[in-house]
Design a protein around this motif. Sequence first.
Motif, short mmCIF file in Angstrom:
data_model
loop_
_atom_site.label_atom_id
_atom_site.label_comp_id
_atom_site.label_asym_id
_atom_site.label_seq_id
_atom_site.Cartn_x
_atom_site.Cartn_y
_atom_site.Cartn_z
N VAL A 117 -6.72 1.42 10.38
CA VAL A 117 -5.97 0.17 10.55
C VAL A 117 -4.79 0.13 9.58
O VAL A 117 -3.67 -0.24 9.95
N PHE A 118 -5.02 0.52 8.34
CA PHE A 118 -3.94 0.55 7.35
C PHE A 118 -2.84 1.50 7.79
O PHE A 118 -1.64 1.17 7.70
N PHE A 119 -3.22 2.68 8.26
CA PHE A 119 -2.23 3.65 8.73
C PHE A 119 -1.36 3.05 9.83
O PHE A 119 -0.13 3.17 9.81
N ARG A 120 -1.98 2.38 10.79
CA ARG A 120 -1.22 1.78 11.89
C ARG A 120 -0.28 0.68 11.38
O ARG A 120 0.87 0.58 11.83
N ILE A 121 -0.79 -0.16 10.49
CA ILE A 121 0.03 -1.27 9.98
C ILE A 121 1.28 -0.75 9.30
O ILE A 121 2.41 -1.19 9.61
N PRO B 51 -5.71 2.57 1.30
CA PRO B 51 -6.53 1.61 2.06
C PRO B 51 -7.77 1.16 1.30
O PRO B 51 -8.10 -0.03 1.28
N ASP B 52 -8.46 2.10 0.66
CA ASP B 52 -9.64 1.73 -0.11
C ASP B 52 -9.28 0.92 -1.34
O ASP B 52 -10.00 -0.02 -1.72
N ARG B 53 -8.17 1.24 -1.97
CA ARG B 53 -7.73 0.49 -3.15
C ARG B 53 -7.32 -0.93 -2.75
O ARG B 53 -7.51 -1.88 -3.52
N MET B 54 -6.74 -1.06 -1.56
CA MET B 54 -6.40 -2.40 -1.06
C MET B 54 -7.66 -3.22 -0.85
O MET B 54 -7.71 -4.40 -1.21
N GLU B 55 -8.67 -2.61 -0.26
CA GLU B 55 -9.91 -3.33 -0.02
C GLU B 55 -10.53 -3.80 -1.34
O GLU B 55 -11.13 -4.88 -1.39
N GLY B 56 -10.35 -3.03 -2.39
CA GLY B 56 -10.92 -3.39 -3.68
C GLY B 56 -10.03 -4.29 -4.52
O GLY B 56 -10.43 -4.70 -5.62
N ALA B 57 -8.84 -4.59 -4.02
CA ALA B 57 -7.92 -5.45 -4.78
C ALA B 57 -8.51 -6.86 -4.88
O ALA B 57 -8.98 -7.42 -3.90
N GLY B 58 -8.47 -7.42 -6.06
CA GLY B 58 -9.07 -8.74 -6.25
C GLY B 58 -8.17 -9.90 -5.90
O GLY B 58 -8.63 -11.05 -5.87
N SER B 59 -6.89 -9.64 -5.64
CA SER B 59 -5.96 -10.72 -5.34
C SER B 59 -4.78 -10.17 -4.57
O SER B 59 -4.54 -8.95 -4.54
N LEU C 87 4.35 7.28 3.77
CA LEU C 87 3.08 6.90 4.36
C LEU C 87 2.00 7.93 4.05
O LEU C 87 0.86 7.58 3.73
N GLU C 88 2.35 9.19 4.14
CA GLU C 88 1.39 10.25 3.80
C GLU C 88 0.90 10.11 2.36
O GLU C 88 -0.29 10.28 2.08
N LYS C 89 1.82 9.82 1.46
CA LYS C 89 1.44 9.67 0.05
C LYS C 89 0.46 8.52 -0.14
O LYS C 89 -0.52 8.63 -0.88
N MET C 90 0.71 7.40 0.55
CA MET C 90 -0.21 6.26 0.47
C MET C 90 -1.60 6.65 0.96
O MET C 90 -2.61 6.29 0.34
N MET C 91 -1.64 7.40 2.05
CA MET C 91 -2.93 7.79 2.60
C MET C 91 -3.66 8.76 1.68
O MET C 91 -4.87 8.66 1.47
N LYS C 92 -2.92 9.71 1.11
CA LYS C 92 -3.53 10.67 0.20
C LYS C 92 -4.02 10.00 -1.08
O LYS C 92 -4.99 10.46 -1.70
N ASP C 93 -3.34 8.93 -1.47
CA ASP C 93 -3.75 8.17 -2.66
C ASP C 93 -4.92 7.23 -2.38
O ASP C 93 -5.31 6.45 -3.25
N GLN C 94 -5.43 7.26 -1.14
CA GLN C 94 -6.53 6.38 -0.71
C GLN C 94 -6.18 4.90 -0.91
O GLN C 94 -7.01 4.09 -1.31
#
Length: 413
Positions: free
Chosen positions: A136-140, A222-230, A213-220
């Motif tokens: 989903v993150f990749f598509r967005i 999407p998972d870091r976004m899910e763990g963001a507290g705000s 976009l590739e760099k964002m995906m390689k840096d994971q």
Amino acid sequence: MKTEAKNAKRRRATPPRSKSNEAAVQLPLDIDDASASLLWTGAGSGGERHSAPMVIVQHLSPLKVTAAYESYWRFAAERQHIFFKRAKRAPQPWTRNSVLSTYKFTNAYRASDRVSQYLIRNVIYRNDLPGSNTEVFFRIILFKLFNKIETWRMLEAELGPITYSDYSFERYCNVLGRAMQRGETIYSAAYIMPPGSSAFGYPSKHQNHLRLLEKMMKDQLPDRMEGAGSMQTAFELFRGYPTIGDFLAYQFATDVNYSMITNFSEMDFVIPGPGARDGLRKCFQDFGGLNEPELIRFVADTQEHEFERFGIDFPSLWGRRLQLIDCQNLFCEIDKFSRVAHPEIAGRTGRMRIKQKFSPTNEPIEFWYPPKWGLNERILSGAFPNEVSGDQPNAGRSAAGVNGVKAGVEYGL
């Protein structure tokens, strides 16, 4: 006696509206005589026109506002009335305001705009595509890098289902490069994407943006976004990438927040873009000690009070208040609106004309919002629209009871 004096001082901070201004008033250029564009027309006042009142709001120090401040609220309401009229397929004209009928403006609610609606319904919430946070993150981000519906459709037509698991830099570059060779525009004009050549070294923007976009995906990410507290943390994560400044980081964080990856309130955090900063300066002569994000929050927090104070009938988005992102966008729009309606009020950039003319799009939209907002159930239950203009006696009745319109079907915007 001291208490009475203090209360009297507070009352003076926001002067009462004169009797001539208590009647319903319109936006500048609602009147037939375009030469009176700087004045307000009071209904029921015999046609006499009155200058927009100077209002001073008590805060840290007085917030001094201009005529554009009242136009901000009237613009928000009128633009939302236009939204509902068009959604009901009401015949033109949808507004008496010559500026709104001539030039292109976004909706009062960001999520109601055509591109946002497409993102939500056709990119994020797709039953036929993988629903993991990574996909989903990749598509967005792929969609938002170009921010153009036609580009997304072209990629789907040429490549098939858009998935990260099947992503290839060469394949995507070839499709986008061929489109440019055909003379097609692959980027939206809504905002400018920095080319990114200095960061990634490619001659073409789309190549650099795919590498981003590739760099964002390689840096994971999407998972870091899910763990963001705000939302601010999500903003800062985006802000740490090359070519992404404050404006884009806030926009991307808002777009991701439409999905289930994050679940932040849109009242948590705001960053004004360049246009909004210009709009703030056109609405406020004195910021009263507040910074720009604080001013936007002040406006969002006082919206019901200000609509009532100005006697404005504001039709909300099926009960959803204007959020910080919406108020930020509205300041950008009032910057443009004021170039014609309030040309005497200078902004930061000195721009004096609006570039894009309004041209209605006949392609229908089925309005659908992030499910976590709880709006789709209200629409489908027949509450469309829940609020309409003051001349509609059946406001709040089911959709079938308002001009025979049913909810949950497609409307052209």
